[in-house]
Design a protein around this motif. Structure first.
Motif, PDB file in Angstrom:
ATOM      1  N   TYR A 104      10.531  -3.265   3.766  1.00 29.48           N
ATOM      2  CA  TYR A 104       9.817  -4.359   4.038  1.00 29.48           C
ATOM      3  C   TYR A 104       9.072  -5.020   2.943  1.00 29.48           C
ATOM      4  O   TYR A 104       8.154  -4.288   2.477  1.00 29.48           O
ATOM      5  CB  TYR A 104       9.139  -3.926   5.219  1.00 29.48           C
ATOM      6  N   PRO A 105       8.991  -6.250   2.701  1.00 32.51           N
ATOM      7  CA  PRO A 105       8.255  -6.956   1.357  1.00 32.51           C
ATOM      8  C   PRO A 105       6.707  -6.720   1.761  1.00 32.51           C
ATOM      9  O   PRO A 105       6.476  -6.880   2.672  1.00 32.51           O
ATOM     10  CB  PRO A 105       8.721  -8.336   1.436  1.00 32.51           C
ATOM     11  N   GLY A 106       6.090  -6.096   0.440  1.00 25.81           N
ATOM     12  CA  GLY A 106       4.679  -6.080   0.658  1.00 25.81           C
ATOM     13  C   GLY A 106       4.289  -4.639   0.921  1.00 25.81           C
ATOM     14  O   GLY A 106       3.134  -4.318   0.524  1.00 25.81           O
ATOM     15  N   ASN A 107       5.335  -3.803   1.496  1.00 24.47           N
ATOM     16  CA  ASN A 107       5.009  -2.342   1.707  1.00 24.47           C
ATOM     17  C   ASN A 107       4.849  -1.414   0.525  1.00 24.47           C
ATOM     18  O   ASN A 107       5.755  -1.641  -0.360  1.00 24.47           O
ATOM     19  CB  ASN A 107       6.072  -1.682   2.901  1.00 24.47           C
ATOM     20  N   GLY A 108       3.801  -0.588   0.355  1.00 19.84           N
ATOM     21  CA  GLY A 108       3.718   0.267  -0.962  1.00 19.84           C
ATOM     22  C   GLY A 108       3.380   1.654  -0.368  1.00 19.84           C
ATOM     23  O   GLY A 108       3.521   1.962   0.665  1.00 19.84           O
ATOM     24  N   ASP A 109       2.284   2.001  -1.345  1.00 20.87           N
ATOM     25  CA  ASP A 109       1.851   3.423  -1.455  1.00 20.87           C
ATOM     26  C   ASP A 109       1.041   3.553   0.148  1.00 20.87           C
ATOM     27  O   ASP A 109       0.974   4.491   0.818  1.00 20.87           O
ATOM     28  CB  ASP A 109       1.033   3.980  -2.320  1.00 20.87           C
ATOM     29  N   ALA A 110       0.132   2.317   0.280  1.00 25.41           N
ATOM     30  CA  ALA A 110      -0.511   2.480   1.256  1.00 25.41           C
ATOM     31  C   ALA A 110       0.282   2.590   2.909  1.00 25.41           C
ATOM     32  O   ALA A 110      -0.281   3.193   3.691  1.00 25.41           O
ATOM     33  CB  ALA A 110      -1.422   0.984   1.305  1.00 25.41           C
ATOM     34  N   ALA A 111       1.408   1.954   2.844  1.00 26.65           N
ATOM     35  CA  ALA A 111       2.323   1.975   4.029  1.00 26.65           C
ATOM     36  C   ALA A 111       2.889   3.379   4.068  1.00 26.65           C
ATOM     37  O   ALA A 111       3.024   3.948   5.414  1.00 26.65           O
ATOM     38  CB  ALA A 111       3.366   0.876   3.905  1.00 26.65           C
ATOM     39  N   LEU A 112       3.097   3.974   3.236  1.00 27.88           N
ATOM     40  CA  LEU A 112       3.546   5.258   3.185  1.00 27.88           C
ATOM     41  C   LEU A 112       2.576   6.428   3.824  1.00 27.88           C
ATOM     42  O   LEU A 112       2.918   6.950   4.641  1.00 27.88           O
ATOM     43  CB  LEU A 112       4.129   5.762   1.772  1.00 27.88           C
ATOM     44  N   TRP A 113       1.165   6.238   3.369  1.00 27.21           N
ATOM     45  CA  TRP A 113       0.216   6.860   3.707  1.00 27.21           C
ATOM     46  C   TRP A 113      -0.029   6.662   5.115  1.00 27.21           C
ATOM     47  O   TRP A 113      -0.428   7.429   5.872  1.00 27.21           O
ATOM     48  CB  TRP A 113      -1.042   6.843   2.925  1.00 27.21           C
ATOM     49  N   GLN A 115       7.655   0.629  14.170  1.00 27.91           N
ATOM     50  CA  GLN A 115       9.156   0.760  13.988  1.00 27.91           C
ATOM     51  C   GLN A 115       9.827  -0.366  14.546  1.00 27.91           C
ATOM     52  O   GLN A 115      10.918  -0.732  13.998  1.00 27.91           O
ATOM     53  CB  GLN A 115       9.518   2.160  14.441  1.00 27.91           C
ATOM     54  N   ASP A 116       9.319  -1.098  15.671  1.00 24.84           N
ATOM     55  CA  ASP A 116      10.139  -2.083  16.262  1.00 24.84           C
ATOM     56  C   ASP A 116       9.983  -3.271  15.438  1.00 24.84           C
ATOM     57  O   ASP A 116      10.992  -4.130  15.806  1.00 24.84           O
ATOM     58  CB  ASP A 116       9.440  -2.373  17.760  1.00 24.84           C
ATOM     59  N   VAL A 117       9.296  -3.204  14.614  1.00 23.29           N
ATOM     60  CA  VAL A 117       9.190  -4.769  13.800  1.00 23.29           C
ATOM     61  C   VAL A 117       9.534  -4.140  12.411  1.00 23.29           C
ATOM     62  O   VAL A 117       9.261  -4.845  11.489  1.00 23.29           O
ATOM     63  CB  VAL A 117       7.682  -5.165  13.481  1.00 23.29           C
ATOM     64  N   ASP A 118      10.597  -3.089  12.115  1.00 24.98           N
ATOM     65  CA  ASP A 118      11.096  -2.536  11.036  1.00 24.98           C
ATOM     66  C   ASP A 118       9.952  -2.472   9.909  1.00 24.98           C
ATOM     67  O   ASP A 118       9.853  -2.816   8.695  1.00 24.98           O
ATOM     68  CB  ASP A 118      12.034  -3.729  10.591  1.00 24.98           C
ATOM     69  N   TYR A 119       8.928  -1.722  10.386  1.00 24.86           N
ATOM     70  CA  TYR A 119       7.825  -1.338   9.537  1.00 24.86           C
ATOM     71  C   TYR A 119       7.062  -2.640   8.902  1.00 24.86           C
ATOM     72  O   TYR A 119       6.289  -2.893   7.661  1.00 24.86           O
ATOM     73  CB  TYR A 119       7.980  -0.652   8.294  1.00 24.86           C
ATOM     74  N   GLY A 120       6.992  -3.880   9.538  1.00 23.08           N
ATOM     75  CA  GLY A 120       6.451  -5.074   9.137  1.00 23.08           C
ATOM     76  C   GLY A 120       5.106  -5.154   9.875  1.00 23.08           C
ATOM     77  O   GLY A 120       4.494  -4.283  10.334  1.00 23.08           O
ATOM     78  N   LYS A 121       4.467  -6.195   9.724  1.00 24.20           N
ATOM     79  CA  LYS A 121       3.202  -6.647  10.472  1.00 24.20           C
ATOM     80  C   LYS A 121       3.374  -6.405  11.915  1.00 24.20           C
ATOM     81  O   LYS A 121       3.991  -7.350  12.499  1.00 24.20           O
ATOM     82  CB  LYS A 121       2.537  -7.842   9.969  1.00 24.20           C
ATOM     83  N   VAL A 122       2.216  -5.701  12.423  1.00 25.19           N
ATOM     84  CA  VAL A 122       2.500  -5.700  13.989  1.00 25.19           C
ATOM     85  C   VAL A 122       1.257  -6.329  14.462  1.00 25.19           C
ATOM     86  O   VAL A 122       0.037  -6.263  13.984  1.00 25.19           O
ATOM     87  CB  VAL A 122       2.200  -4.085  14.473  1.00 25.19           C
ATOM     88  N   LEU A 180      10.848  11.784   2.976  1.00 26.02           N
ATOM     89  CA  LEU A 180      12.092  11.502   2.035  1.00 26.02           C
ATOM     90  C   LEU A 180      13.087  10.603   2.698  1.00 26.02           C
ATOM     91  O   LEU A 180      13.884   9.727   2.218  1.00 26.02           O
ATOM     92  CB  LEU A 180      12.618  12.952   1.542  1.00 26.02           C
ATOM     93  N   GLY A 181      13.245  10.905   4.015  1.00 31.92           N
ATOM     94  CA  GLY A 181      14.304  10.249   4.587  1.00 31.92           C
ATOM     95  C   GLY A 181      13.816   8.966   5.185  1.00 31.92           C
ATOM     96  O   GLY A 181      14.858   8.006   5.409  1.00 31.92           O
ATOM     97  N   GLU A 182      12.531   8.541   5.675  1.00 30.65           N
ATOM     98  CA  GLU A 182      11.821   7.194   5.900  1.00 30.65           C
ATOM     99  C   GLU A 182      11.435   6.414   5.222  1.00 30.65           C
ATOM    100  O   GLU A 182      11.213   5.244   5.360  1.00 30.65           O
ATOM    101  CB  GLU A 182      10.947   7.688   7.021  1.00 30.65           C
ATOM    102  N   SER A 183      11.034   6.774   3.625  1.00 27.47           N
ATOM    103  CA  SER A 183      10.266   6.177   2.939  1.00 27.47           C
ATOM    104  C   SER A 183      11.101   4.740   2.463  1.00 27.47           C
ATOM    105  O   SER A 183      10.748   3.747   2.252  1.00 27.47           O
ATOM    106  CB  SER A 183       9.993   6.793   1.517  1.00 27.47           C
ATOM    107  N   GLY A 184      12.502   5.087   2.243  1.00 19.97           N
ATOM    108  CA  GLY A 184      13.265   3.700   2.052  1.00 19.97           C
ATOM    109  C   GLY A 184      13.239   2.776   3.118  1.00 19.97           C
ATOM    110  O   GLY A 184      13.131   1.577   2.556  1.00 19.97           O
ATOM    111  N   ASN A 185      13.221   3.004   4.220  1.00 22.94           N
ATOM    112  CA  ASN A 185      13.064   2.246   5.341  1.00 22.94           C
ATOM    113  C   ASN A 185      11.749   1.342   5.112  1.00 22.94           C
ATOM    114  O   ASN A 185      11.641   0.219   5.470  1.00 22.94           O
ATOM    115  CB  ASN A 185      13.349   2.503   6.723  1.00 22.94           C
ATOM    116  N   ILE A 186      10.711   2.148   5.033  1.00 27.88           N
ATOM    117  CA  ILE A 186       9.514   1.596   4.956  1.00 27.88           C
ATOM    118  C   ILE A 186       9.103   0.578   3.727  1.00 27.88           C
ATOM    119  O   ILE A 186       8.636  -0.455   3.979  1.00 27.88           O
ATOM    120  CB  ILE A 186       8.229   2.838   4.857  1.00 27.88           C
ATOM    121  N   LEU A 187       9.451   1.222   2.684  1.00 29.19           N
ATOM    122  CA  LEU A 187       9.639   0.325   1.460  1.00 29.19           C
ATOM    123  C   LEU A 187      10.389  -0.936   1.364  1.00 29.19           C
ATOM    124  O   LEU A 187      10.137  -1.813   0.472  1.00 29.19           O
ATOM    125  CB  LEU A 187       9.568   1.193   0.084  1.00 29.19           C
TER     126      LEU A 187
END
Length: 365
Positions: free
Chosen positions: A50-59, A142-149, A41-48
């Motif tokens: 990033y453009p392109g992140n969705g349910d797969a990124a949360l899982w 997290q270093d790339v703000d939940y983008g592509k590593v 609940l606290g981190e999902s906002g930061n994950i989503l």
């Protein structure tokens, strides 16, 4: 009913071990579900974000975060599982029945010790092979703000090294020792507080007592001109370990990899006390699962009808949580160099092992 010198009869041993493991696993599962939900609940906002992140990124985040939660809260689950097991057995007069049959308190707890020792061994393997990789992957994400590593292994990225007044920056560093190569290198030539020139190159390797840059482009700040050069030697006296060992994340390394990194740092003459503390704690940490049944055993003995069962359970829980406080305090003292590494990692375990044994003998044996 015959009993051995260390364990109760086989049927009782299997019964207690099975009960202990099942209840500890249930407590751990409940803790992980609640804590993971709160964390998500606290981190999902930061994950989503990033453009392109969705349910797969949360899982994917859940798959990386759950091993860390298991590592952190497994000892708590063992403590609560032991308390639940022993309190229930005491209330059902099972403990009294076993003691009436001539089984001592240490024999009653022996199956729990053996099961928790197996859990500790499994926990060490899990931390070494799963948690370390998940921690490293999550930190990189997290270093790339939940983008592509970037999918690179054995590569150190974004390294800054000071050479006198100058600063050397490398986007990535590959190799070890004499085979170390810097990629996309920038040299910031400074004189006091003034920036004189910025030199960039595609690669740099060791040679001529320093680092030989290839395909060099030198920008003179004062004149505003760019001068190309085929090669240039910089950073004389700067060793390779300053690039490859610039940042060591002990939580993201396995026991063997961390031990190797400590050896490299020690050979380079750099301080390793804080890393040695974490290295030893990778052994003492999982063994805390073995300690929990002893600290919680105070809740399993004494007459249930005496009205002190709740107090005993609170005492057992307090002993367990006091251990975690002491362990974290000693680890922090070891990280800042106030405690020697061995003392910081093992002193809380040995201290509470003696405390738990003294409480058990004083109250029951």
């Amino acid at each position: 009913m015959r009993t051995g010198p260390f364990f109760p009869p086989k049927t009782i041993s299997w019964y207690m071990a099975r009960l202990f493991i099942a209840r500890s696993a249930g407590v751990l599962a409940g803790l992980i579900i609640v804590l993971m939900a709160l964390d998500l609940l606290g981190e999902s906002g930061n994950i989503l974000a990033y453009p392109g992140n969705g349910d797969a990124a949360l899982w994917h985040y859940v798959s990386l975060r759950v091993p860390q939660l298991v590592q952190r809260f497994l000892p708590f689950a063992i403590l609560l599982g032991t308390l639940i097991t022993l309190v229930a057995m005491n209330q059902n007069s099972e403990i009294i029945s076993m003691k009436a049959a001539g089984i001592s308190a240490h024999q009653i707890l022996a199956p729990l010790f053996l099961a928790s020792l197996a859990v500790a061994a499994l926990s060490f393997w899990f931390n070494d092979h799963v948690v370390a990789r998940a921690t490293a992957a999550l930190s990189a994400w997290q270093d790339v703000d939940y983008g592509k590593v970037p999918d690179h292994r054995g590569i150190v990225s974004n390294v800054w090294v000071r050479a006198g007044e100058d600063l050397i920056h490398a986007d990535t560093v590959t190799g070890r020792g004499a085979r170390t190569v810097l990629h996309r290198v920038s040299l910031y030539d400074r004189a006091g507080d003034r920036l004189m020139a910025i030199t960039t190159a595609d690669t740099a390797a060791q040679g001529h007592g320093g680092w030989v840059l290839r395909n060099v482009r030198e920008f003179n700040v004062g004149q505003g001109t760019v001068t190309p050069r085929p090669t240039l030697v910089i950073g004389r006296g700067v060793t390779a370990d300053r690039f490859t060992l610039s940042s060591v994340d002990p939580d993201g390394l396995s026991f063997r990899a961390l031990n190797r990194a400590i050896g490299d740092l020690r050979a380079a003459g750099r301080p390793t006390a804080s890393l040695q503390t974490v290295l030893w704690h990778k052994l003492s940490g999982p063994l805390s699962a073995f300690l929990m049944p002893l600290l919680a055993s105070v809740a399993g003995f004494g007459l249930a009808r005496s009205g002190k069962m709740f107090i005993r359970a609170v005492i057992g829980m307090a002993l367990g949580f006091a251990y975690f406080v002491a362990d974290n305090f000693a680890l922090a003292m070891g990280n800042i160099g106030a405690y020697p590494p061995l003392l910081a990692a093992w002193a809380p375990f040995l201290l509470f092992l003696l405390i738990g044994e003294a409480v058990l003998i004083r109250t029951e044996e």
